[in-house]
Design an enzyme around this catalytic site. Structure first.
Site, PDB file in Angstrom:
ATOM      1  N   ASP A 189       0.844  -1.191   0.000  1.00  0.00           N
ATOM      2  CA  ASP A 189       0.000   0.000   0.000  1.00  0.00           C
ATOM      3  C   ASP A 189       0.881   1.244   0.000  1.00  0.00           C
ATOM      4  O   ASP A 189       1.320   1.716   1.043  1.00  0.00           O
ATOM      5  CB  ASP A 189      -0.918   0.010   1.222  1.00  0.00           C
ATOM      6  CG  ASP A 189      -1.975   1.104   1.130  1.00  0.00           C
ATOM      7  OD1 ASP A 189      -1.761   2.077   0.381  1.00  0.00           O
ATOM      8  OD2 ASP A 189      -3.014   0.979   1.789  1.00  0.00           O
ATOM      9  N   HIS A 194       0.127   7.953   3.912  1.00  0.00           N
ATOM     10  CA  HIS A 194       0.661   7.297   5.103  1.00  0.00           C
ATOM     11  C   HIS A 194       2.149   7.540   5.318  1.00  0.00           C
ATOM     12  O   HIS A 194       2.730   6.962   6.243  1.00  0.00           O
ATOM     13  CB  HIS A 194       0.368   5.802   5.012  1.00  0.00           C
ATOM     14  CG  HIS A 194      -1.063   5.506   4.692  1.00  0.00           C
ATOM     15  ND1 HIS A 194      -2.095   5.843   5.535  1.00  0.00           N
ATOM     16  CD2 HIS A 194      -1.645   4.949   3.594  1.00  0.00           C
ATOM     17  CE1 HIS A 194      -3.248   5.487   4.985  1.00  0.00           C
ATOM     18  NE2 HIS A 194      -2.993   4.946   3.813  1.00  0.00           N
TER      19      HIS A 194
END
Length: 286
Positions: A189, A194
């Site tokens: 991911d 993030h």
């Protein structure tokens, strides 16, 4: 409108071949907190030592290091939305049999539904995986797209889970490492939300946040370890709504209620006055 609903719903399913090894499984386990401060504990070695390896069900979400539900959904036909507008709203996973420590499979993915929430749209991305022996898992990712609703479409389901009011059977706390998002993203991911502070600000956050699927994986591990005697093969399905963000460095409070073949779970952020993080989570088990 950047979402062509008809095209999204009628496009042929997208198929892909994936494969994984024990190394991929161990990396995922480290990303959801396995080992931690008890690296030599036998209960943790079953997640980190290849000769004892058991596969946590949440690994299905990243097996093959392909794009997870959020980013994959935005690449489907009929969808043209800025990644900064997308948030993971919910996840469900059904296991048809225990996951092998290494293997190869074919995934089939499609947009199963598009809902109009007024100020937002919600995509439901359904993915099925099977190997030579048959079905392995089915998952659904619900993707919330800010500012993309308002065309008068179906609003979709709006039933909210009834909050648990009784005393939980078990409560545990798990601290999110400062570098946990950086480690978890190595499982596939790569959403910059993030890791990249500038992108996070563009998406409306003051700093990078933890992957929802990392919180999901940490919680499912806690349920397996606490209520299911560490037996990953007992999990049949797991579903949740993502109701809040988690920052690296925070502590999660995981409350669990036993049911008949099902555990109900709620997760909050201790550092922010128990702000809700996961809501209405259910884990069906043998």
């Amino acid at each position: 409108m950047p979402i062509d609903v008809r095209t999204a719903l009628t496009a042929p399913p997208r198929t892909a071949g994936i494969s994984w090894t024990a190394k991929d499984v161990i990396l995922y386990h480290l990303g959801v907190g396995a080992g931690g401060s008890a690296a030599t504990d036998p209960a943790e070695l079953r997640y980190t030592l290849e000769t004892r390896l058991h596969v946590l069900p949440g690994f299905a979400a990243v097996a093959g290091a392909g794009s997870p539900g959020v980013t994959a959904a935005l690449t489907m036909p009929g969808i043209d939305v800025d990644l900064a507008r997308a948030l993971h709203a919910g996840q469900s996973l059904t296991l048809h049999r225990p996951l092998p420590t290494e293997g190869a499979a074919t995934t089939t993915a499609r947009i199963d539904a598009v809902y109009d929430k007024g100020n937002a749209a919600v995509l439901v991305m359904r993915t099925e995986a099977a190997d030579a022996d048959g079905p392995l898992w089915t998952d659904e990712a619900w993707v919330h797209l800010r500012g993309e609703g308002g065309w008068g479409g179906d609003r979709g389901p709006s039933v909210r889970p009834v909050p648990e009011t009784g005393r939980p059977d078990r409560t545990v706390e798990r601290t999110v490492r400062e570098d946990q998002a950086l480690l978890y993203r190595l499982s596939g991911d790569w959403n910059p939300l993030h890791a990249d502070p500038e992108f996070a600000r563009r998406a409306g956050f003051d700093r990078p946040v933890l992957h929802g699927l990392c919180t999901y994986g940490m919680t499912l591990k806690a349920v397996v370890d606490t209520l299911l005697d560490g037996d990953v093969t007992r999990v049949r399905s797991c579903a949740t709504r993502f109701t809040g963000i988690v920052h690296p460095g925070e502590t999660l409070r995981i409350r669990m209620w036993r049911g008949d073949g099902e555990a109900r779970v709620a997760v909050t952020a201790v550092d922010r006055d128990d702000a809700p993080v996961l809501d209405g989570m259910t884990v069906a088990h043998a």
